[in-house]
Scaffold this active site. Structure first.
Site, PDB file in Angstrom:
ATOM      1  N   CYS A 119     -25.848  -5.133  14.615  1.00 26.69           N
ATOM      2  CA  CYS A 119     -25.988  -3.907  13.807  1.00 26.69           C
ATOM      3  C   CYS A 119     -25.863  -4.171  12.300  1.00 26.69           C
ATOM      4  CB  CYS A 119     -24.967  -2.868  14.242  1.00 26.69           C
ATOM      5  SG  CYS A 119     -25.115  -2.440  15.975  1.00 26.69           S
ATOM      6  N   HIS A 248     -24.337   2.248   8.492  1.00 29.44           N
ATOM      7  CA  HIS A 248     -24.833   2.083   9.864  1.00 29.44           C
ATOM      8  C   HIS A 248     -24.358   3.282  10.679  1.00 29.44           C
ATOM      9  CE1 HIS A 248     -25.605   0.668  13.788  1.00 29.44           C
ATOM     10  NE2 HIS A 248     -24.341   0.357  14.070  1.00 29.44           N
ATOM     11  N   ASN A 278     -27.211   5.373  17.877  1.00 29.00           N
ATOM     12  CA  ASN A 278     -27.034   4.079  17.216  1.00 29.00           C
ATOM     13  C   ASN A 278     -28.283   3.228  17.478  1.00 29.00           C
ATOM     14  OD1 ASN A 278     -26.322   1.467  16.509  1.00 29.00           O
ATOM     15  ND2 ASN A 278     -24.267   1.569  17.388  1.00 29.00           N
TER      16      ASN A 278
HETATM   17  O1  UT7 Z   1     -22.817  -0.487  16.408  1.00 27.57           O
HETATM   18  C1  UT7 Z   1     -21.905  -1.308  17.041  1.00 27.57           C
HETATM   19  C2  UT7 Z   1     -20.556  -0.843  16.806  1.00 27.57           C
HETATM   20  N1  UT7 Z   1     -20.128   0.119  17.792  1.00 27.57           N
HETATM   21  C3  UT7 Z   1     -19.273   1.054  17.432  1.00 27.57           C
HETATM   22  O2  UT7 Z   1     -18.940   1.157  16.282  1.00 27.57           O
HETATM   23  C4  UT7 Z   1     -18.690   1.930  18.494  1.00 27.57           C
HETATM   24  C5  UT7 Z   1     -17.220   2.112  18.211  1.00 27.57           C
HETATM   25  N2  UT7 Z   1     -16.498   2.900  19.229  1.00 27.57           N
HETATM   26  C6  UT7 Z   1     -16.736   4.216  19.380  1.00 27.57           C
HETATM   27  O3  UT7 Z   1     -17.578   4.795  18.732  1.00 27.57           O
HETATM   28  C7  UT7 Z   1     -15.838   4.968  20.329  1.00 27.57           C
HETATM   29  O4  UT7 Z   1     -14.782   4.136  20.737  1.00 27.57           O
HETATM   30  C8  UT7 Z   1     -16.583   5.494  21.592  1.00 27.57           C
HETATM   31  C9  UT7 Z   1     -17.523   6.615  21.219  1.00 27.57           C
HETATM   32  C10 UT7 Z   1     -17.352   4.368  22.262  1.00 27.57           C
HETATM   33  C11 UT7 Z   1     -15.585   6.068  22.608  1.00 27.57           C
HETATM   34  O5  UT7 Z   1     -14.835   7.122  21.987  1.00 27.57           O
HETATM   35  P1  UT7 Z   1     -13.239   7.179  22.117  1.00 27.57           P
HETATM   36  O6  UT7 Z   1     -12.786   8.403  21.446  1.00 27.57           O
HETATM   37  O7  UT7 Z   1     -12.725   5.856  21.612  1.00 27.57           O
HETATM   38  O8  UT7 Z   1     -13.037   7.355  23.668  1.00 27.57           O
HETATM   39  P2  UT7 Z   1     -12.236   6.416  24.693  1.00 27.57           P
HETATM   40  O9  UT7 Z   1     -12.997   5.144  24.926  1.00 27.57           O
HETATM   41  O10 UT7 Z   1     -10.818   6.301  24.245  1.00 27.57           O
HETATM   42  O11 UT7 Z   1     -12.288   7.257  26.014  1.00 27.57           O
HETATM   43  C12 UT7 Z   1     -11.606   8.531  26.129  1.00 27.57           C
HETATM   44  C13 UT7 Z   1     -11.855   9.070  27.512  1.00 27.57           C
HETATM   45  C14 UT7 Z   1     -11.591   8.075  28.619  1.00 27.57           C
HETATM   46  O12 UT7 Z   1     -11.069   8.794  29.719  1.00 27.57           O
HETATM   47  P3  UT7 Z   1      -9.477   8.802  30.018  1.00 27.57           P
HETATM   48  O13 UT7 Z   1      -9.098   7.385  30.245  1.00 27.57           O
HETATM   49  O14 UT7 Z   1      -8.856   9.394  28.781  1.00 27.57           O
HETATM   50  O15 UT7 Z   1      -9.372   9.662  31.222  1.00 27.57           O
HETATM   51  C15 UT7 Z   1     -12.950   7.559  28.990  1.00 27.57           C
HETATM   52  O16 UT7 Z   1     -13.033   7.108  30.323  1.00 27.57           O
HETATM   53  O17 UT7 Z   1     -13.240   9.442  27.650  1.00 27.57           O
HETATM   54  C16 UT7 Z   1     -13.801   8.799  28.796  1.00 27.57           C
HETATM   55  N3  UT7 Z   1     -15.190   8.522  28.533  1.00 27.57           N
HETATM   56  C17 UT7 Z   1     -16.163   9.426  28.687  1.00 27.57           C
HETATM   57  N4  UT7 Z   1     -16.153  10.686  29.100  1.00 27.57           N
HETATM   58  C18 UT7 Z   1     -17.306  11.355  29.135  1.00 27.57           C
HETATM   59  C19 UT7 Z   1     -15.744   7.360  28.052  1.00 27.57           C
HETATM   60  N5  UT7 Z   1     -17.073   7.515  27.923  1.00 27.57           N
HETATM   61  C20 UT7 Z   1     -17.350   8.776  28.299  1.00 27.57           C
HETATM   62  C21 UT7 Z   1     -18.546   9.519  28.378  1.00 27.57           C
HETATM   63  N6  UT7 Z   1     -18.479  10.802  28.794  1.00 27.57           N
HETATM   64  N7  UT7 Z   1     -19.735   8.997  28.038  1.00 27.57           N
END
Ligand code: UT7
Length: 321
Positions: A119, A248, A278
């Site tokens: 990216c 980005h 993205n």
């Molecule tokens: O370009 C390359 C660089 N990439 C990035 O910069 C991405 C960086 N990371 C992010 O943008 C975020 O970490 C994400 C958008 C990927 C995830 O957001 P988050 O607020 O960090 O969520 P999380 O991973 O802490 O997950 C929270 C909850 C979890 O459930 P529990 O364990 O709290 O019950 C996940 O299992 O949300 C759940 N979850 C989802 N729920 C619904 C994870 N993905 C999804 C989904 N839909 N797609």
């Protein structure tokens, strides 16, 4: 030797097919509400199934974006003497996507290669193109970010498949003797020791992207803001000198936190993640195109590009238009 490298024009190309969050609700356990709240994304563009299964796509989209950029720059393809394609989803290991773009454009006898910085590829590309131009090795370079990310996703993994989209953006870069305009400074770097948090294997059975989202998130704001401060320092500028940030587009929350950390009002930040998700190396030129079309790119304005990608790679570039 030219003193600086100017961005003459930008062009973009996107697949027609729109994949909405509601479409994704039918595919994995997710919701429009979750995706919008956590990422800011509402929809993204996705190539056709045939393209996804083929070894083509990135070069076609890249060539379409390039044709628009060359035309807007008021040049012809014969004026281009270098093509750099930033991509992590090349059509082939070889010929490179840049060589395939040169073939589609009908332009042989050019420097052409792919650049792998995920990216951060577009900002790395600005740095390399600037070096080639200001040392007299090329006069006019086409820098393309083109990605068919849908090919690299596990469509049953909700933690990654909801985040990405396909697309391409290209800029025409040319040398100038005007010291006040063009790429004023860049800072690119990498932290290989964090490579495991965002991976896409080239070989083996599981050739899908995997990401520890929380870990990437944790480092993203700090690393992009570090790269930005180092870039500004190299130009003798401060955050107050930034007229517009084009970051980005990985996550709306990361972008707003970055703006807060740099003390730049959010009105001065270009965000279009809601429409494209993205798109990796294409995200900055896609956002630049939006900003140029709606009049935010004005003569003399100072624009900061900043990005972070798998590697981990980071980069910021300051450009005066
Ligand atoms: O370009 C390359 C660089 N990439 C990035 O910069 C991405 C960086 N990371 C992010 O943008 C975020 O970490 C994400 C958008 C990927 C995830 O957001 P988050 O607020 O960090 O969520 P999380 O991973 O802490 O997950 C929270 C909850 C979890 O459930 P529990 O364990 O709290 O019950 C996940 O299992 O949300 C759940 N979850 C989802 N729920 C619904 C994870 N993905 C999804 C989904 N839909 N797609």
């Amino acid at each position: 030797m030219p003193k600086r490298t100017r961005i003459l024009a930008v062009g973009t190309a996107l697949p027609d097919k729109v994949l909405t969050n509601h479409d994704l609700e039918e595919m994995v356990e997710t919701s429009d509400e979750w995706i919008v709240k956590r990422t800011g994304i509402r929809e993204r563009r996705i190539c056709s199934y045939e393209t996804m299964m083929s070894n083509s796509g990135a070069s076609e989209l890249g060539a379409r974006a390039s044709t628009v950029a060359i035309e807007r720059a008021g040049l012809s393809v014969d004026d281009i003497d270098g093509i750099i394609c930033a991509t992590f989803t090349p059509d082939n290991f070889f010929p490179s996507t840049a060589c395939s773009i040169s073939r589609l454009l009908g332009r042989d006898n050019v420097l052409a290669f792919d650049l792998s910085a995920a990216c951060a590829g577009f900002v790395y590309g600005c740095t390399v193109a600037n070096a080639l131009i200001t040392t007299g090795q090329c006069r006019t370079i086409l820098l393309v970010g083109s990605e068919i990310i849908s090919k690299s996703l596990d469509w049953s993994d909700r933690t990654t498949c909801i985040l990405f989209g396909d697309g391409a953006g290209a800029v025409v870069l040319q040398g100038t003797d005007d010291e006040e305009r063009g790429i004023i400074g860049t800072h690119v770097s990498s932290t290989g020791s964090l490579g495991d948090i965002l991976t896409l294997p080239a070989w083996g059975q599981k050739r899908y992207m995997s990401m520890n989202g929380n870990e990437v998130y944790k480092h993203a704001v700090r690393m992009m803001s570090d790269a930005t401060l180092k870039c500004l320092e190299s130009c003798g500028l401060s955050c107050d000198d930034i007229d517009l940030i084009i970051p980005h587009q990985a996550n709306r929350r990361i972008i707003t936190a970055l703006a807060r950390q740099l003390g730049v009002p959010i009105e001065r930040v270009v965000i279009n993640i809601e429409r494209y998700g993205n798109t990796s190396s294409a995200s900055i030129p896609l956002a630049l195109d939006d900003a140029w079309k709606d009049g935010r790119i004005r003569e003399g304005c100072r624009v900061l590009f900043t990005s972070l990608g798998g590697g981990i790679t980071i980069g910021s570039a300051m450009v005066r238009f």
